[in-house]
Write an enzyme that holds these catalytic residues in place. Structure first.
Site, PDB file in Angstrom:
ATOM      1  N   ASP A  38       0.832  -1.205   0.000  1.00 45.24           N
ATOM      2  CA  ASP A  38       0.000   0.000   0.000  1.00 45.24           C
ATOM      3  C   ASP A  38       0.869   1.258   0.000  1.00 45.24           C
ATOM      4  O   ASP A  38       1.982   1.253   0.512  1.00 45.24           O
ATOM      5  CB  ASP A  38      -0.918  -0.016   1.240  1.00 45.24           C
ATOM      6  CG  ASP A  38      -2.122   0.906   1.069  1.00 45.24           C
ATOM      7  OD1 ASP A  38      -2.337   1.426  -0.040  1.00 45.24           O
ATOM      8  OD2 ASP A  38      -2.849   1.101   2.062  1.00 45.24           O
ATOM      9  N   ASN A  86     -11.084  -2.239  -5.529  1.00 49.17           N
ATOM     10  CA  ASN A  86     -10.253  -1.296  -6.301  1.00 49.17           C
ATOM     11  C   ASN A  86     -10.852  -0.934  -7.665  1.00 49.17           C
ATOM     12  O   ASN A  86     -10.394   0.010  -8.322  1.00 49.17           O
ATOM     13  CB  ASN A  86      -8.827  -1.847  -6.484  1.00 49.17           C
ATOM     14  CG  ASN A  86      -7.985  -1.776  -5.219  1.00 49.17           C
ATOM     15  OD1 ASN A  86      -7.119  -2.620  -4.979  1.00 49.17           O
ATOM     16  ND2 ASN A  86      -8.219  -0.754  -4.387  1.00 49.17           N
TER      17      ASN A  86
HETATM   18  C1  IPE Z   1      -5.602  -2.577  -0.248  1.00 51.20           C
HETATM   19  O1  IPE Z   1      -5.204  -1.271  -0.397  1.00 51.20           O
HETATM   20  C2  IPE Z   1      -5.569  -3.272  -1.547  1.00 51.20           C
HETATM   21  C3  IPE Z   1      -4.249  -3.452  -2.126  1.00 51.20           C
HETATM   22  C4  IPE Z   1      -3.114  -3.122  -1.578  1.00 51.20           C
HETATM   23  C5  IPE Z   1      -4.240  -4.056  -3.404  1.00 51.20           C
HETATM   24  P1  IPE Z   1      -6.252  -0.087  -0.592  1.00 51.20           P
HETATM   25  O2  IPE Z   1      -5.452   1.149  -0.737  1.00 51.20           O
HETATM   26  O3  IPE Z   1      -7.188  -0.413  -1.698  1.00 51.20           O
HETATM   27  O4  IPE Z   1      -7.038  -0.145   0.771  1.00 51.20           O
HETATM   28  P2  IPE Z   1      -7.870   0.971   1.526  1.00 51.20           P
HETATM   29  O5  IPE Z   1      -8.850   1.538   0.537  1.00 51.20           O
HETATM   30  O6  IPE Z   1      -6.893   2.019   1.986  1.00 51.20           O
HETATM   31  O7  IPE Z   1      -8.517   0.265   2.665  1.00 51.20           O
HETATM   32  C1  IPE Z   2      -1.474   0.239  -3.380  1.00 51.91           C
HETATM   33  O1  IPE Z   2      -1.231   1.602  -3.428  1.00 51.91           O
HETATM   34  C2  IPE Z   2      -1.648  -0.364  -4.762  1.00 51.91           C
HETATM   35  C3  IPE Z   2      -3.028  -0.742  -5.079  1.00 51.91           C
HETATM   36  C4  IPE Z   2      -4.054  -0.695  -4.276  1.00 51.91           C
HETATM   37  C5  IPE Z   2      -3.252  -1.210  -6.418  1.00 51.91           C
HETATM   38  P1  IPE Z   2      -2.422   2.646  -3.448  1.00 51.91           P
HETATM   39  O2  IPE Z   2      -2.764   2.949  -4.869  1.00 51.91           O
HETATM   40  O3  IPE Z   2      -3.548   2.177  -2.614  1.00 51.91           O
HETATM   41  O4  IPE Z   2      -1.712   3.908  -2.800  1.00 51.91           O
HETATM   42  P2  IPE Z   2      -2.370   4.930  -1.761  1.00 51.91           P
HETATM   43  O5  IPE Z   2      -2.881   4.118  -0.627  1.00 51.91           O
HETATM   44  O6  IPE Z   2      -3.451   5.636  -2.490  1.00 51.91           O
HETATM   45  O7  IPE Z   2      -1.232   5.805  -1.388  1.00 51.91           O
HETATM   46 MG    MG Z   3      -3.991   2.433  -0.646  1.00 54.19          MG
END
Ligand code: IPE
Ligand code: IPE
Ligand code: MG
Length: 261
Positions: A38, A86
């Protein structure tokens, strides 16, 4: 899992101050490490870049995590790459991610061959774009005979959907007379999850400081040790990985029992 200790020592030779591979008990390396990757978006935004650049940078961190896991002799590395939630992101970000999954997998196949890594997927792949699905299938086919580490990529994965799917499968088998309702136990459910046949994660790492599971492996994480780091995923290195393992080895896992002295 076979591990080349000389290779591992060379890999971790240039340790920063205060951190050493010598502090790690190589006999107690977790069998299954799982990572919620993340913070890609925040990494990019902090640099004035588009979020997509964070995902591109995240690929390098993932390659390093795979190599580190192999060097350490981890049996299973699983990573959360795309959740069932997502899809709510802007279409161009979803498209970029799907494209990135496909191109990265093609590019990294030689690494999987070289390191004898077997690829697996957690999640419903039927909803993915055709090109991504074809490449994923190619990855599965080409690495099916590999006997080294299992690398599982969770894509279009949601734990609740996974458990509902297992329940549906159990119901179907009971209705068809293939399974008795009395035999529906924890094992019966486990065997119908995407993780069937794999050990539960020993260690879950989440980057970017978030203290939640975001619908990840709810069943499988029942007794897993959690390690949360503020490092954003593209900044996560083999040293952060080592820090996580050292923290893990400092924990007392009781599984509901009492500490044995
Ligand atoms: C969790 O991260 C999913 C992945 C890392 C693929 P998100 O960024 O989607 O989670 P939330 O929305 O902060 O809970
Ligand atoms: C994790 O990084 C990757 C995926 C969920 C695909 P994020 O895209 O969630 O990054 P933040 O949480 O917005 O910084
Ligand atoms: Mg994230």
């Amino acid at each position: 899992m076979q591990r080349d200790d000389d290779k591992l020592r060379a890999y971790y030779a240039d340790a920063p101050e205060g951190l050493s591979l010598d502090d790690l008990d190589l006999e107690r390396v977790p069998r299954h490490v799982s990572i919620i990757m993340d913070g890609n978006g925040r990494w990019a935004t902090a640099r004035g870049l588009d979020r997509s650049m964070g995902h591109v940078a995240g690929v390098d961190a993932l390659r390093e995590a795979v190599t580190t896991s192999v060097r350490l002799g981890v049996d299973v590395l699983s990573v959360y790459a795309f959740s069932t939630e997502n899809w709510r992101r802007p279409q161009h970000e979803v498209d970029l991610l799907m494209h990135l999954f496909a191109t990265t997998l093609v590019k990294e196949l030689p690494l999987f061959h070289q390191e004898n890594v077997r690829l697996l997927f957690f999640g419903d792949l039927t909803a993915l774009p055709e090109k991504t699905r074809v490449v994923f299938q190619q990855g599965l086919d080409e690495t099916a005979d590999h006997t080294g580490m299992v690398f599982a990529l969770a894509v279009n994965y949601g734990s609740r959907a996974e458990i509902a799917r297992a329940a549906r499968e159990v119901a179907r088998e009971v209705a068809a007379g293939e399974l008795s309702w009395e035999d529906v136990d924890e094992r019966a459910v486990s065997d119908r999850l995407y993780t069937a046949g794999l050990p539960d994660p020993d260690l879950l790492i989440r980057t970017s400081g978030e203290l939640r599971l975001s619908n990840y492996l709810l069943w499988q994480l029942a007794y897993t040790e959690f390690y949360v780091t503020d490092a954003l995923w593209p900044d996560f290195t083999k040293w952060d990985y080592l820090r996580a393992l050292l923290a893990f080895q400092g924990r007392s896992r009781r599984f509901g029992g009492v500490v044995r002295s």
